[in-house]
Design a protein around this motif. Structure first.
Motif, PDB file in Angstrom:
ATOM      1  N   ASP A 111       0.518  -0.990  -0.277  1.00 46.00           N
ATOM      2  CA  ASP A 111      -0.132   0.114   0.148  1.00 46.00           C
ATOM      3  C   ASP A 111       0.567   1.431  -0.293  1.00 46.00           C
ATOM      4  O   ASP A 111       0.362   2.322  -0.569  1.00 46.00           O
ATOM      5  CB  ASP A 111      -0.654  -0.014   1.047  1.00 46.00           C
ATOM      6  N   LYS A 112       1.776   1.363   0.588  1.00 51.67           N
ATOM      7  CA  LYS A 112       2.864   2.462   0.552  1.00 51.67           C
ATOM      8  C   LYS A 112       3.242   2.806  -0.857  1.00 51.67           C
ATOM      9  O   LYS A 112       3.747   4.351  -0.694  1.00 51.67           O
ATOM     10  CB  LYS A 112       3.574   1.991   1.873  1.00 51.67           C
ATOM     11  N   TRP A 113       3.942   1.395  -0.673  1.00 51.83           N
ATOM     12  CA  TRP A 113       4.444   1.886  -2.425  1.00 51.83           C
ATOM     13  C   TRP A 113       3.849   2.088  -3.412  1.00 51.83           C
ATOM     14  O   TRP A 113       3.902   2.883  -4.251  1.00 51.83           O
ATOM     15  CB  TRP A 113       5.346   0.663  -2.084  1.00 51.83           C
ATOM     16  N   LEU A 116       3.109   5.938  -3.917  1.00 53.31           N
ATOM     17  CA  LEU A 116       3.630   6.886  -4.838  1.00 53.31           C
ATOM     18  C   LEU A 116       4.295   5.925  -5.757  1.00 53.31           C
ATOM     19  O   LEU A 116       4.561   6.897  -7.018  1.00 53.31           O
ATOM     20  CB  LEU A 116       5.129   6.141  -4.084  1.00 53.31           C
ATOM     21  N   LYS A 119       1.528   8.351  -7.990  1.00 51.79           N
ATOM     22  CA  LYS A 119       2.355   9.070  -8.555  1.00 51.79           C
ATOM     23  C   LYS A 119       2.944   9.225  -8.885  1.00 51.79           C
ATOM     24  O   LYS A 119       3.267  10.252 -10.720  1.00 51.79           O
ATOM     25  CB  LYS A 119       2.382   9.953  -7.104  1.00 51.79           C
ATOM     26  N   ALA A 120       3.857   8.974  -9.724  1.00 54.22           N
ATOM     27  CA  ALA A 120       5.114   8.634 -10.798  1.00 54.22           C
ATOM     28  C   ALA A 120       4.417   8.300 -11.760  1.00 54.22           C
ATOM     29  O   ALA A 120       4.788   9.142 -12.492  1.00 54.22           O
ATOM     30  CB  ALA A 120       6.350   7.807 -10.272  1.00 54.22           C
ATOM     31  N   MET A 123       2.518  11.360 -13.096  1.00 51.71           N
ATOM     32  CA  MET A 123       3.203  12.330 -13.409  1.00 51.71           C
ATOM     33  C   MET A 123       4.096  12.144 -15.013  1.00 51.71           C
ATOM     34  O   MET A 123       4.320  12.802 -15.957  1.00 51.71           O
ATOM     35  CB  MET A 123       4.313  12.606 -12.342  1.00 51.71           C
TER      36      MET A 123
END
Lengths: 143, 143
Positions: A111-113, A116, A119-120, A123
């Motif tokens: 989940d934490k990863w 991110l 989002k990457a 972008m």
DNA sequence: TTTTAATCAGACAATTTAATCTGGTTATGT
DNA sequence: ACATAACCAGATTAAATTGTCTGATTAAAA
């Protein structure tokens, strides 16, 4: 040491940004790109041949030939270049290298990863190469 | 294909999370870790020897020996493991592979990428291995 | 028309990373 | 005491990535 992209992909991104910064209908020989970006000539040449197959770049053979963008820079997203060279496994593979990491078999940091990673991806998928023209010119100028 | 960490580092993270999940004073032989996590035994052994030098893991030789955590899991941050194996260049190197990418010589995507990189660093620096005990147990159970 | 400068294809070499092997040392348990 | 099971150290191999070389083809320019 590469951060997340392979050397091939890094160089591919650099080269496309460079061509975009040089303006629309310019024809860039591999030699020029090699010198400006300090990338081995034969290597960048190979990479641009790849991108030609993917339809991102076009090429012109013979004297005063070279490479050029196949589309308008505003139509080329960063993710398109990454997809063409490294593929998109990066955004599906487990960051800890666990096999079959998925929502129902999540790795400890899934989940934490995942946040991110999303989002990457967003972008890279929202930014097109035309947006970086100014910055690329400045950067090349300082090299 | 690795996402951002080397195979060594992925396996190191897996192994430490595994040991943490097994509970405090347990001694894990490399063989056991190898089988549970499906990592080549000699390879995971080497990696754990590295982590022993870094003070994250401790080892006990001889029969019924093995590896164990050197500190309380709540004192081991994910970033400590990454730093010990891959180093922290990841968080300083240019994502496009440009030489000397810095605030005064930024690469085209310097700012956009910088944000994501900081978030990744913060995550790895704030999360300690004890936080993942439940999730690790669940994941191992499904392998 | 000939020279020249470019892409292109495919083999090859070098480097880095991943994995294995061999033998030694250590300490437990029988 | 002795066999066993573990870590440990260093050399070696294997695989993947990165980079180079050779020669063929192409097309513009002299």
């Amino acid at each position: 040491m590469t951060v997340i992209f392979s050397k091939k992909c890094e160089y591919g991104l650099q080269a496309v940004l460079y061509m975009s910064a040089k303006g629309n209908d310019c024809v860039c020989p591999a030699e020029e790109i090699s010198k400006k970006l300090k990338i081995p000539k034969e290597f960048v040449s190979k990479i641009l041949q790849n991108l030609t197959e993917s339809g991102i770049v076009d090429s012109k053979k013979g004297k005063s030939g070279g490479f050029m963008l196949a589309k308008d820079p505003s139509k080329i997203r960063l993710i398109d270049i990454v997809a063409a060279i490294d593929g998109l496994d990066l955004f599906n593979s487990c960051v800890l290298g666990f096999p079959s990491c998925s929502p129902d078999k999540p790795c400890p940091v899934h989940d934490k990863w995942g946040e991110l990673r999303s989002k990457a991806y967003e972008m890279l998928a929202s930014e097109t190469v035309d947006k970086f023209k100014e910055k690329t010119i400045k950067k090349i100028g300082k090299m």
